[in-house]
Design an enzyme around this catalytic site. Sequence first.
Site, short mmCIF file in Angstrom:
data_model
loop_
_atom_site.label_atom_id
_atom_site.label_comp_id
_atom_site.label_asym_id
_atom_site.label_seq_id
_atom_site.Cartn_x
_atom_site.Cartn_y
_atom_site.Cartn_z
CD GLU A 15 -2.60 1.44 2.52
OE1 GLU A 15 -2.26 0.81 3.53
OE2 GLU A 15 -3.53 2.26 2.51
NE ARG A 25 4.18 -7.86 10.56
CZ ARG A 25 3.06 -7.18 10.30
NH1 ARG A 25 2.05 -7.27 11.11
NH2 ARG A 25 2.96 -6.41 9.25
CE LYS A 50 2.98 0.07 5.01
NZ LYS A 50 2.43 0.13 3.64
#
Length: 549
Positions: free
Chosen positions: A34, A258, A268
């Site tokens: 994104e 992750r 982020k």
Amino acid sequence: MSEKESSLNFIEEIISNDLESKKYESIITRFPPEPNGYLHLGHASSICLNFGLTKTFPGSTNLRFDDTNPTTEETEYVESIKKDIQWLGFEWKNEFYASDYFDTLYDYAVKLIHNNYAYVCDLTSDEIANQKGNHTTPGVNSPYRNRSIEENLSLFEAMKNGKFEDGTKTLRAKIDMSHPNLLMRDPIIYRIKHAHHHRTGNKWCIYPMYDFAHGQSDSIENITHSICTMEFIPHRELYDWLIEKLEIYPSKQYEFARRNINYTVTSKRKLLQLVNEKFVEGWDDPRMPTISGMRRRGYTPWSIREFCKRIGIGKRENMVDVGLLEFCVREDLNKISKRVMAVLEPIKLTIENYPEGQEEFLTTENNPENPEEGTRNIPFSKTLWIEREDFAEFPEKKWFRLALGAMVRLKSAYIIECTDFKKDNDGNVIEVIAKYFPDSKSGSDTSGLKAKGVIHWVSAAHAKTAQINLYDRLFRVEDPSQEEGDFKDFINPNSLTVIQNAYIEPELAHAKIGDYFQFLRKGYFVLDKNSSIDTPIFNLTVGLKDNWK
RNA sequence: UGGUCGAUGGUGUAAUGGUAACACAACGGUUUUUGGUGCCGUUUUUCUAGGUUCGAGUCCUAGUCGACCAACCA
């Protein structure tokens, strides 16, 4: 080719089986960022996986920007993401955007409504949340759930045409409000947002949600293996449901864990806070675990790829030691960096028996790991700068460096013996005096002397000054997000130490951004982008291992 | 206190019912004109309890612990 001998991770295993069983002839993967932030180390794992898969197996990988939320996304991020992927050494087959599919997605939504699988709902955000139920209690149906297909169709079109305010209506999939998976309780698939989109401008005022964009985009691109992180596991059921009801290409989702790395954060949201609240200089601050920060810090693409390869792919909670990353970058830099001399915290060394005003040029190797890189000449004279920590007034046992009466070799130059030193009124050593042995010259040493220690130096008359940025880990605790309170309270106050007046050998005045250096006995350094002609700035990538202290 | 996913040395990852391994870290030795690099070596592992089996890290059952899930974010 010998790589093939090494075992496959569980995703490669799945693909290998799919290929063997002829389920697919080749595969298509995608990396779907994104564009609302810069890429970081966590993304690097995903990039290496997705792009790596189609190097190992026949197939290709698309870059697809998941740009369905116009309020957080910007072209600045798009550009940085593309640059970072290329810098890491990967090439995408196609550059796509979820927003390329907005028309198709709209048609898909209409199809869903036609088949009575979606409806327009007038409930507010709060009301929807309240009616959703929770882990133990089922939800209740929206009062708008049984609108006629015709009404839904015209309402949805009116939504598209901007007839309603933000938040007043949504399009919801009609599934099951008592489904054990909360995501299946009539999830919102379209919302109204009168916002400017970085690519489609003001064309749209309704935007699809992640769940109604991601899987559909995968399908449109014929992605065979859609790989994401484990928090998307609950979404897989909805992913499959929508593809089935839409009767489109059945992409399949697979999840891996992750990666968490100690003494840093890879989120982020948190990184954005560090940037916005000025805890760091920007997204590319060398302390940031972003790809751009690491590039500026002096990490090589190979070192990051190697790190990702070594930590592998798994499905369990993990906390990878940042020491492995440092090992990987040292491994690369040891092979490729040019050896140079720089004195970070200088003290004057006077060679009493070296003629005043004399200079000579001595030969030194550019990289002992690679003799093909040749040699260069460095100036030598009576007055030198050496590292303050290389002289000890009261040497400990096993001290190999300079002390009164001790001998050391000046790297690529002569053996010297310390004969005296001077102190100022406060008792600080301000100058070291030594004599040199003319027949001990590097390369033609006939002195028969043995010096245990070797120290680096620069000639005072020839040295240039430079600023040095010494970096340390950004956080003082292993897992800042696991601590009580604000993660920013755990920032390491000493993550950056600036040295204003270091002395560097003249050669370093020609340093360019992208050159990798080893400052002998200190560490690996690169030129920073904020350097000027007058004051070069060098960033510490990582120190050399030090078995002494 | 529902569902889902997990659990192998200090850390990460292998072992696909048949001798628990590799890397990092740590420690020791050796080489070295970088106390770097290289080389050699040492220490440390299958969450618990049952079961299936000639044989279980792997399969089954139960438990324990951890992560994730109730944004008009992705």
